[in-house]
Design a protein around this motif. Structure first.
Motif, short mmCIF file in Angstrom:
data_model
loop_
_atom_site.label_atom_id
_atom_site.label_comp_id
_atom_site.label_asym_id
_atom_site.label_seq_id
_atom_site.Cartn_x
_atom_site.Cartn_y
_atom_site.Cartn_z
N SER A 1 0.94 -1.05 0.05
CA SER A 1 -0.06 -0.03 -0.07
C SER A 1 0.79 1.16 -0.07
N GLY A 2 0.48 2.40 -0.03
CA GLY A 2 0.96 3.77 -0.07
C GLY A 2 2.12 3.77 0.95
N THR A 3 1.80 3.35 2.30
CA THR A 3 2.78 3.53 3.06
C THR A 3 3.95 2.83 3.06
N MET B 1 6.19 5.18 1.46
CA MET B 1 6.58 6.30 2.40
C MET B 1 7.74 5.62 3.07
N PHE C 1 -1.89 11.81 8.41
CA PHE C 1 -0.87 11.15 7.46
C PHE C 1 0.61 12.15 7.65
N ARG D 1 2.19 10.05 10.48
CA ARG D 1 2.66 9.05 9.89
C ARG D 1 4.24 9.07 9.46
N GLN E 1 2.78 16.32 3.01
CA GLN E 1 1.63 15.60 2.22
C GLN E 1 1.49 16.59 1.20
N THR F 1 -1.65 16.50 -0.20
CA THR F 1 -3.07 16.81 0.19
C THR F 1 -3.20 15.77 1.52
N THR G 1 -5.15 14.13 3.48
CA THR G 1 -6.44 13.21 3.42
C THR G 1 -7.26 13.31 4.31
N ASP H 1 4.34 13.00 -0.12
CA ASP H 1 3.39 11.86 0.03
C ASP H 1 2.04 12.74 -0.92
N THR I 1 -2.99 11.08 -2.33
CA THR I 1 -4.37 11.45 -2.74
C THR I 1 -4.10 12.58 -3.72
N GLN J 1 -4.94 2.67 -5.03
CA GLN J 1 -6.46 2.66 -4.74
C GLN J 1 -7.13 3.96 -4.41
N LYS J 2 -6.24 5.05 -5.31
CA LYS J 2 -6.70 6.45 -4.73
C LYS J 2 -7.13 6.85 -6.52
C1 LIG Z 1 -4.24 6.59 1.61
C2 LIG Z 1 -3.07 7.51 1.88
C3 LIG Z 1 -1.92 6.90 2.44
C4 LIG Z 1 -1.54 5.57 2.34
O1 LIG Z 1 -2.28 4.67 3.00
P1 LIG Z 1 -2.13 3.10 2.92
O2 LIG Z 1 -3.34 2.52 3.46
O3 LIG Z 1 -0.77 2.82 3.12
O4 LIG Z 1 -2.26 2.94 1.27
C5 LIG Z 1 -0.69 7.65 2.93
N1 LIG Z 1 -0.93 9.05 2.56
C6 LIG Z 1 -2.04 9.68 2.11
C7 LIG Z 1 -2.31 11.29 2.23
C8 LIG Z 1 -3.08 9.10 1.94
O5 LIG Z 1 -4.30 9.39 1.44
#
Ligand SMILES: *Cc1c(COP(=O)(O)O)cnc(C)c1O
Length: 392
Positions: A62-64, A67, A89, A92, A134, A136, A138, A163, A166, A188-189
């Motif tokens: 996933s995106g993380t 990161m 985020f 994170r 980031q 955006t 989210t 990041d 989104t 998934q975005k």
């Molecule tokens: C969705 C998202 C993530 C990543 O989340 P995962 O659940 O790891 O895909 C990271 N940063 C932002 C700004 C997000 O919207």
């Protein structure tokens, strides 16, 4: 009546049918000419989608995961990094930088806000090696000013790591021109496919930094991925079906742009922007306050009206219409409602969300909401956009 399940969440987002078919048909081995041709095509398309000439790679996570890869490949323990955070985020990034023992300087702003550029400037001392932000946020619906940050960071030793999970597909970026060293996206975005794939563009400056980074890394060693990607492969077994889906989604954008993927990407961004504008106008007409101080096109965050818990709105919307909206995250749970404009959504989806929201609000607080007030405001925004040629 029937209730179709619909996601209006900021990830996962609604799936593109053509991408679902491509996934189902993706019965191929990853060490074959067929896969190499597919992966090279998708990587070239991703470059256009991101708008960069930097090398792009994907990761099966996933995106993380991307990161974490940015932190583990580009920093060293004890090195000073600056993290800008005003939401879940951003936090994170803080956790990741600390997990990898960076000397983490944090500029923290309340949720819903962004970063005054002079405060960033004051913290950007010559020993800062990387800045994390980031595009955006989210969790709050805020757009941070990446171009202004890039201007500050340019000419320093620090790498700028964004990041844009989104942000990509909802925001216009000038990645190479502004000097964004790493920009990260997630499947998934805005790309309209299921979760499980991260992608990132990495500047030459950042590739060079990897050679001196002293962090441990193995699976997410970006240098290995770069080497494999040049040959059309991934270092380990990639998420083949997701890469096939990604190819179909990027083909769709190319078709939308009349054969020009960059144009299709611009349409995707414009689509999110107009949806967000309709939503904000509807919210205003309904007397709902916006939560963010600088609005993204990715997510509209509105404060729950006095006396109503946002969780009840989310529950009501799901129960009445099988539509999924997002509550606030963490301590914002119950306080704000988040509506996404990311990816495969159109004007009719936007109107449906507003209409459904009005009905749920009217049930929760019958004296407060007149049906059609928000809808009318959104319809006027759309009509105006059509008239002025903003919407073809
Ligand atoms: C969705 C998202 C993530 C990543 O989340 P995962 O659940 O790891 O895909 C990271 N940063 C932002 C700004 C997000 O919207």
């Amino acid at each position: 009546m029937f209730r179709k399940t619909r996601l209006f969440t900021p990830g996962p987002t609604p799936l593109l049918p053509a991408a679902q078919f491509a996934m189902a048909a993706a019965d191929l081995h990853h060490r074959t000419a067929e896969f190499r041709a597919l992966y090279l095509k998708v990587l070239a398309q991703l470059k256009v989608f991101i708008g960069t000439s930097n090398d792009v790679i994907t990761l099966s996570s996933s995106g993380t995961g991307a990161m974490e890869a940015a932190v583990s490949n580009l920093t060293s323990p004890g090195e000073k990094v600056l993290v800008l955070t005003a939401g879940k985020f951003g936090e994170r990034w803080v956790s990741l930088a600390k997990a990898f023992h960076c000397e983490t300087v944090v500029l923290s702003k309340p949720y819903g806000e962004t970063f005054p550029i002079d405060e960033v400037k004051a913290l950007l001392t010559p020993d800062v090696k990387a800045v994390f932000v980031q595009a955006t946020e989210t969790s709050t619906g805020v757009r941070h000013d990446v171009a202004a940050l890039a201007k500050l960071v340019k000419g320093t030793d620090a790498l700028l790591i964004v990041d844009a999970i989104t942000g990509l597909g909802t925001t216009n970026f000038n990645v190479d021109g502004d000097g964004i060293d790493v920009i990260i996206g997630g499947s998934q975005k805005a790309l309209m496919i299921p979760p499980g794939l991260a992608y990132m563009a990495v500047s030459e400056r950042a590739w060079a930094r990897m050679e001196t980074s002293k962090q441990p890394r193995y699976y997410f060693d970006l240098r290995k991925e770069r080497k494999s990607a040049a040959k059309g492969e991934s270092a380990y077994t990639p998420a083949v079906a997701l890469i096939a889906a990604l190819g179909a989604a990027l083909d769709y954008l190319e078709q939308q742009g009349g054969g020009d993927l960059a144009k299709g990407r611009d349409l995707l961004v414009a689509n999110a922007e107009l949806s967000a504008l309709c939503m904000r106008s509807a919210a205003k007409a309904l007397g709902l306050d916006l939560f963010s101080c600088a609005h993204s096109a990715a997510v509209t965050a509105v404060k729950a009206p006095q006396g109503i818990c946002s969780s009840d709105i989310v529950k009501g919307f799901k129960k009445e219409f099988a539509g999924v909206l997002s509550d606030g995250q963490g301590e914002m749970k119950g306080q704000i409602l988040r509506i996404a404009h990311i990816g495969f959504l159109d004007y009719l989806d936007c109107i449906a969300i507003i209409a459904g929201l009005e009905q749920v609000l009217a049930q929760l607080k019958p004296e407060g909401f007149q049906l059609g007030t928000g809808l009318r405001a959104a319809q006027l925004v759309y009509a105006e956009a059509r008239k002025s040629g903003g919407e073809q």
